[in-house]
Design a protein around this motif. Structure first.
Motif, PDB file in Angstrom:
ATOM      1  N   SER A  84      -0.256  -7.699  -4.404  1.00 38.04           N
ATOM      2  CA  SER A  84      -1.408  -6.793  -4.507  1.00 38.04           C
ATOM      3  C   SER A  84      -0.948  -5.370  -4.224  1.00 38.04           C
ATOM      4  O   SER A  84      -0.494  -5.061  -3.119  1.00 38.04           O
ATOM      5  N   LEU A  85      -1.053  -4.509  -5.220  1.00 35.52           N
ATOM      6  CA  LEU A  85      -0.600  -3.118  -5.091  1.00 35.52           C
ATOM      7  C   LEU A  85      -1.810  -2.185  -5.039  1.00 35.52           C
ATOM      8  O   LEU A  85      -2.695  -2.254  -5.884  1.00 35.52           O
ATOM      9  N   GLN A  86      -1.797  -1.332  -4.031  1.00 38.04           N
ATOM     10  CA  GLN A  86      -2.897  -0.361  -3.868  1.00 38.04           C
ATOM     11  C   GLN A  86      -2.303   1.016  -3.602  1.00 38.04           C
ATOM     12  O   GLN A  86      -1.483   1.175  -2.682  1.00 38.04           O
ATOM     13  N   ASN A  87      -2.682   1.992  -4.395  1.00 33.22           N
ATOM     14  CA  ASN A  87      -2.213   3.365  -4.211  1.00 33.22           C
ATOM     15  C   ASN A  87      -3.363   4.255  -3.756  1.00 33.22           C
ATOM     16  O   ASN A  87      -4.536   3.973  -4.017  1.00 33.22           O
ATOM     17  N   ASP A  88      -2.981   5.334  -3.105  1.00 37.41           N
ATOM     18  CA  ASP A  88      -3.955   6.354  -2.735  1.00 37.41           C
ATOM     19  C   ASP A  88      -4.103   7.333  -3.902  1.00 37.41           C
ATOM     20  O   ASP A  88      -3.189   7.486  -4.714  1.00 37.41           O
ATOM     21  N   ARG A  89      -5.262   7.972  -3.970  1.00 35.15           N
ATOM     22  CA  ARG A  89      -5.473   8.954  -5.042  1.00 35.15           C
ATOM     23  C   ARG A  89      -4.494  10.114  -4.954  1.00 35.15           C
ATOM     24  O   ARG A  89      -4.199  10.763  -5.937  1.00 35.15           O
ATOM     25  N   GLY A  90      -3.958  10.344  -3.743  1.00 35.81           N
ATOM     26  CA  GLY A  90      -3.021  11.450  -3.579  1.00 35.81           C
ATOM     27  C   GLY A  90      -1.568  11.055  -3.717  1.00 35.81           C
ATOM     28  O   GLY A  90      -0.678  11.893  -3.544  1.00 35.81           O
ATOM     29  N   THR A  91      -1.287   9.789  -4.039  1.00 34.38           N
ATOM     30  CA  THR A  91       0.096   9.342  -4.193  1.00 34.38           C
ATOM     31  C   THR A  91       0.771  10.080  -5.342  1.00 34.38           C
ATOM     32  O   THR A  91       0.197  10.209  -6.422  1.00 34.38           O
ATOM     33  N   LEU A 100       0.843  -1.196   0.000  1.00 34.43           N
ATOM     34  CA  LEU A 100       0.000   0.000   0.000  1.00 34.43           C
ATOM     35  C   LEU A 100       0.880   1.249   0.000  1.00 34.43           C
ATOM     36  O   LEU A 100       1.920   1.275   0.656  1.00 34.43           O
ATOM     37  N   VAL A 101       0.441   2.263  -0.735  1.00 37.00           N
ATOM     38  CA  VAL A 101       1.116   3.565  -0.720  1.00 37.00           C
ATOM     39  C   VAL A 101       0.053   4.613  -0.411  1.00 37.00           C
ATOM     40  O   VAL A 101      -0.933   4.729  -1.138  1.00 37.00           O
ATOM     41  N   ASN A 102       0.248   5.349   0.681  1.00 36.27           N
ATOM     42  CA  ASN A 102      -0.784   6.307   1.073  1.00 36.27           C
ATOM     43  C   ASN A 102      -0.543   7.679   0.446  1.00 36.27           C
ATOM     44  O   ASN A 102       0.380   7.862  -0.358  1.00 36.27           O
ATOM     45  N   SER A 103      -1.378   8.625   0.836  1.00 35.58           N
ATOM     46  CA  SER A 103      -1.304   9.957   0.226  1.00 35.58           C
ATOM     47  C   SER A 103      -0.047  10.716   0.616  1.00 35.58           C
ATOM     48  O   SER A 103       0.288  11.715  -0.008  1.00 35.58           O
ATOM     49  N   ARG A 104       0.650  10.253   1.672  1.00 37.40           N
ATOM     50  CA  ARG A 104       1.914  10.885   2.079  1.00 37.40           C
ATOM     51  C   ARG A 104       3.104  10.182   1.443  1.00 37.40           C
ATOM     52  O   ARG A 104       4.244  10.370   1.864  1.00 37.40           O
ATOM     53  N   GLU A 123      -7.749  -0.261  -8.249  1.00 32.87           N
ATOM     54  CA  GLU A 123      -8.030   1.146  -8.538  1.00 32.87           C
ATOM     55  C   GLU A 123      -7.648   2.002  -7.329  1.00 32.87           C
ATOM     56  O   GLU A 123      -7.920   1.618  -6.186  1.00 32.87           O
ATOM     57  N   PRO A 124      -6.993   3.154  -7.551  1.00 33.17           N
ATOM     58  CA  PRO A 124      -6.621   4.013  -6.407  1.00 33.17           C
ATOM     59  C   PRO A 124      -7.829   4.397  -5.576  1.00 33.17           C
ATOM     60  O   PRO A 124      -8.925   4.568  -6.091  1.00 33.17           O
ATOM     61  N   LYS A 125      -7.595   4.513  -4.281  1.00 42.00           N
ATOM     62  CA  LYS A 125      -8.677   4.933  -3.390  1.00 42.00           C
ATOM     63  C   LYS A 125      -8.088   5.755  -2.245  1.00 42.00           C
ATOM     64  O   LYS A 125      -6.870   5.956  -2.174  1.00 42.00           O
ATOM     65  N   ASP A 126      -8.925   6.223  -1.365  1.00 41.83           N
ATOM     66  CA  ASP A 126      -8.460   7.024  -0.235  1.00 41.83           C
ATOM     67  C   ASP A 126      -7.964   6.095   0.862  1.00 41.83           C
ATOM     68  O   ASP A 126      -8.753   5.399   1.513  1.00 41.83           O
ATOM     69  N   ILE A 127      -6.634   6.069   1.051  1.00 41.77           N
ATOM     70  CA  ILE A 127      -6.034   5.232   2.072  1.00 41.77           C
ATOM     71  C   ILE A 127      -5.676   6.103   3.259  1.00 41.77           C
ATOM     72  O   ILE A 127      -5.381   7.287   3.109  1.00 41.77           O
TER      73      ILE A 127
END
Length: 237
Positions: A161-168, A64-68, A229-233
């Motif tokens: 499984s790769l998940q990114n934040d919309r703000g990444t 996971l990669v968050n918005s920060r 799909e990117p989402k708010d993490i």
């Protein structure tokens, strides 16, 4: 003594030549293009497709990669520089870690046994597409064994499984993608150099002698990166 008048240069024909040269360079010049990440997207999921069986947690490497732009792997913070080695450990599980996938030893005898079973089933139901697909898969495993020997195979359900934040940030997104791809590429290169004396990246799929080697290496180390799909993490404090 009378002076001869200076001759005028006909500039009309030079303009035509310059125009023709301009057209020539426009037609023949090639320009670099950004080709992006080479990935083949899966086909759309049929509406009538049944729900897949639940996946064992140890068979999924969660990234996971968050918005920060902070990296969270298997629910723990990780430096992106360690991501490649972590992904390689997931693929190979050299220490038989119970939290990582249990690899199955593919031997010549068990692969041949499965091929025989499928061939017998196809003889009774020759139009069954699922049986044909399974038979082709096991025949591919036999081809791999003939080239590289018996090998340990990832479970079918094992994937990253790769998940990114919309703000990444895009740069972080590309860095993570590169590290995950590099992990698989390094494993493939190491295997290819060991078995064939040449890196996987140097094998040419257009050459008939290289194509079976490429398929064999891919059978051992398939590229299984599932990107949602990117989402708010969560911000990840």
């Amino acid at each position: 003594m009378a002076r001869r008048p200076l001759q005028e240069i006909n500039a009309g024909s030079m303009a035509d030549i310059a125009f023709l040269l301009l057209i020539f360079f426009l037609v023949t010049t090639t320009m670099d293009q950004d080709i992006g990440i080479l990935r083949q997207l899966p086909p759309p999921i049929p509406e009538d497709m049944p729900e897949p069986p639940p996946v064992k947690k140890r068979n999924v490497y969660e990234v996971l990669v968050n918005s920060r732009n902070q990296l969270l792997v298997e629910n723990e913070r990780m430096d992106v520089r360690d991501l490649k080695e972590g992904a390689k450990m997931f693929y190979t599980n050299p220490n038989q870690d119970p939290d990582l996938p249990i690899l199955t030893r593919q031997t010549r005898s068990n692969v041949q046994e499965n091929i025989n079973i499928l061939q017998q089933a196809l003889a009774k139901d020759p139009t069954n597409k699922t049986l044909k697909s399974d038979l082709k898969k096991w025949q591919g495993k036999m081809s791999a064994i003939e080239l590289i020997g018996e090998y340990d195979e990832l479970p079918t359900s094992a994937l990253i499984s790769l998940q990114n934040d919309r703000g990444t940030k895009y740069s972080m997104y590309i860095t993570v993608q590169n590290e995950l791809s590099a992990a698989i590429n390094e494993l493939r290169n190491e295997l290819s150099e060991e078995k064939f004396g040449v890196a996987y990246s140097e094998l040419n799929p257009a050459l008939s002698e290289d194509k079976p080697k490429i398929l064999a290496v891919r059978a051992v180390y398939p590229q299984r990166i599932s990107e949602a799909e990117p989402k708010d993490i969560s911000g990840g404090n």
